[in-house]
Design a protein around this motif. Structure first.
Motif, mmCIF file in Angstrom:
data_model
loop_
_atom_site.group_PDB
_atom_site.id
_atom_site.type_symbol
_atom_site.label_atom_id
_atom_site.label_comp_id
_atom_site.label_asym_id
_atom_site.label_seq_id
_atom_site.Cartn_x
_atom_site.Cartn_y
_atom_site.Cartn_z
ATOM 1 N N LYS A 2 0.822 -1.210 0.000
ATOM 2 C CA LYS A 2 0.000 0.000 0.000
ATOM 3 C C LYS A 2 0.854 1.258 0.000
ATOM 4 O O LYS A 2 1.916 1.298 0.611
ATOM 5 N N SER A 3 0.311 2.279 -0.636
ATOM 6 C CA SER A 3 0.953 3.583 -0.593
ATOM 7 C C SER A 3 0.587 4.258 0.727
ATOM 8 O O SER A 3 -0.344 3.851 1.417
ATOM 9 N N TRP A 4 1.326 5.318 1.056
ATOM 10 C CA TRP A 4 1.064 6.021 2.312
ATOM 11 C C TRP A 4 -0.324 6.643 2.308
ATOM 12 O O TRP A 4 -1.014 6.647 3.330
ATOM 13 N N SER A 5 -0.740 7.184 1.179
ATOM 14 C CA SER A 5 -2.067 7.808 1.114
ATOM 15 C C SER A 5 -3.172 6.778 1.336
ATOM 16 O O SER A 5 -4.190 7.069 1.972
ATOM 17 N N MET A 6 -2.962 5.575 0.829
ATOM 18 C CA MET A 6 -3.945 4.512 1.025
ATOM 19 C C MET A 6 -3.999 4.088 2.495
ATOM 20 O O MET A 6 -5.083 3.850 3.036
ATOM 21 N N ARG A 7 -2.868 4.022 3.149
ATOM 22 C CA ARG A 7 -2.827 3.672 4.573
ATOM 23 C C ARG A 7 -3.534 4.734 5.426
ATOM 24 O O ARG A 7 -4.258 4.413 6.362
ATOM 25 N N ILE A 8 -3.309 5.990 5.091
ATOM 26 C CA ILE A 8 -3.949 7.075 5.839
ATOM 27 C C ILE A 8 -5.460 7.042 5.632
ATOM 28 O O ILE A 8 -6.237 7.213 6.586
ATOM 29 N N ALA A 9 -5.896 6.817 4.392
ATOM 30 C CA ALA A 9 -7.331 6.758 4.107
ATOM 31 C C ALA A 9 -7.985 5.610 4.870
ATOM 32 O O ALA A 9 -9.099 5.757 5.397
ATOM 33 N N GLU A 10 -7.312 4.459 4.949
ATOM 34 C CA GLU A 10 -7.836 3.314 5.710
ATOM 35 C C GLU A 10 -7.960 3.663 7.194
ATOM 36 O O GLU A 10 -8.957 3.324 7.837
ATOM 37 N N THR A 11 -6.968 4.318 7.733
ATOM 38 C CA THR A 11 -6.991 4.693 9.144
ATOM 39 C C THR A 11 -8.138 5.661 9.439
ATOM 40 O O THR A 11 -8.861 5.493 10.430
ATOM 41 N N VAL A 12 -8.310 6.644 8.573
ATOM 42 C CA VAL A 12 -9.397 7.614 8.755
ATOM 43 C C VAL A 12 -10.750 6.911 8.675
ATOM 44 O O VAL A 12 -11.645 7.154 9.489
ATOM 45 N N ALA A 13 -10.911 6.005 7.701
ATOM 46 C CA ALA A 13 -12.173 5.271 7.557
ATOM 47 C C ALA A 13 -12.445 4.418 8.794
ATOM 48 O O ALA A 13 -13.587 4.360 9.280
ATOM 49 N N PHE A 14 -11.421 3.775 9.343
ATOM 50 C CA PHE A 14 -11.598 2.951 10.535
ATOM 51 C C PHE A 14 -11.997 3.806 11.737
ATOM 52 O O PHE A 14 -12.910 3.458 12.488
ATOM 53 N N VAL A 15 -11.315 4.935 11.912
ATOM 54 C CA VAL A 15 -11.627 5.824 13.040
ATOM 55 C C VAL A 15 -13.054 6.345 12.922
ATOM 56 O O VAL A 15 -13.797 6.377 13.922
ATOM 57 N N LEU A 16 -13.474 6.749 11.735
ATOM 58 C CA LEU A 16 -14.845 7.214 11.548
ATOM 59 C C LEU A 16 -15.849 6.103 11.851
ATOM 60 O O LEU A 16 -16.868 6.342 12.504
#
Length: 146
Positions: free
Chosen positions: A23-37
């Motif tokens: 995964k790219s860094w942007s994809m990892r960040i998007a996954e983290t944000v989606a999980f937190v939400l």
């Protein structure tokens, strides 16, 4: 500036497994944000010590991690091409060409490369990475390989 060679030596579209593992860094960040939400929404409906909360939290984690590569592939459609002199990265139809002189491996045996001075994650198979490393070796040594 030299025009990129149109002779594509190797071309590959990112697969689900490649995107899941590299995964790219942007994809990892998007996954983290989606999980937190998802967790914040879940916390509004269930107390945190409830078994249902724990099961649904686990389900959200699996859904976010498992579905992200499908969504990314459907929307971004990443394609990588290797020519004799360039690495061409196409994401969302936008093609970016990097001369092999501007491509260098950041970590040995990994999928991180410095492309045009920026550290990027290449979401491709090991076979493509081995072709790229071989091409970089011959390019930097000045050998002509056909």
């Amino acid at each position: 500036m030299k025009k990129p060679s149109t002779d594509v030596l190797y071309q590959e579209e990112s697969t689900y497994v490649d995107m899941l593992l590299r995964k790219s860094w942007s994809m990892r960040i998007a996954e983290t944000v989606a999980f937190v939400l998802g967790m914040m929404i879940l916390a509004q409906f269930f107390p945190s010590n409830d078994t249902t909360f724990k099961v649904l939290a686990f389900a959200i984690a699996i859904a976010v991690v498992g579905l992200a590569p499908f969504l990314y592939k459907a929307t971004m459609r990443p394609v990588y091409k290797l020519t004799k002199t360039h690495l061409i990265v196409s994401i969302s139809g936008k093609e970016t060409s990097y001369p092999l002189s501007e491509v260098e491996q950041v970590y040995e045996g990994r999928h991180f490369y410095r492309l045009g001075g920026k550290k990027e994650s290449l979401m491709v198979s090991r076979q493509f990475l081995s072709h790229l490393n071989e091409r970089l070796f011959y390019y930097h040594k000045g050998n002509k390989r056909r």
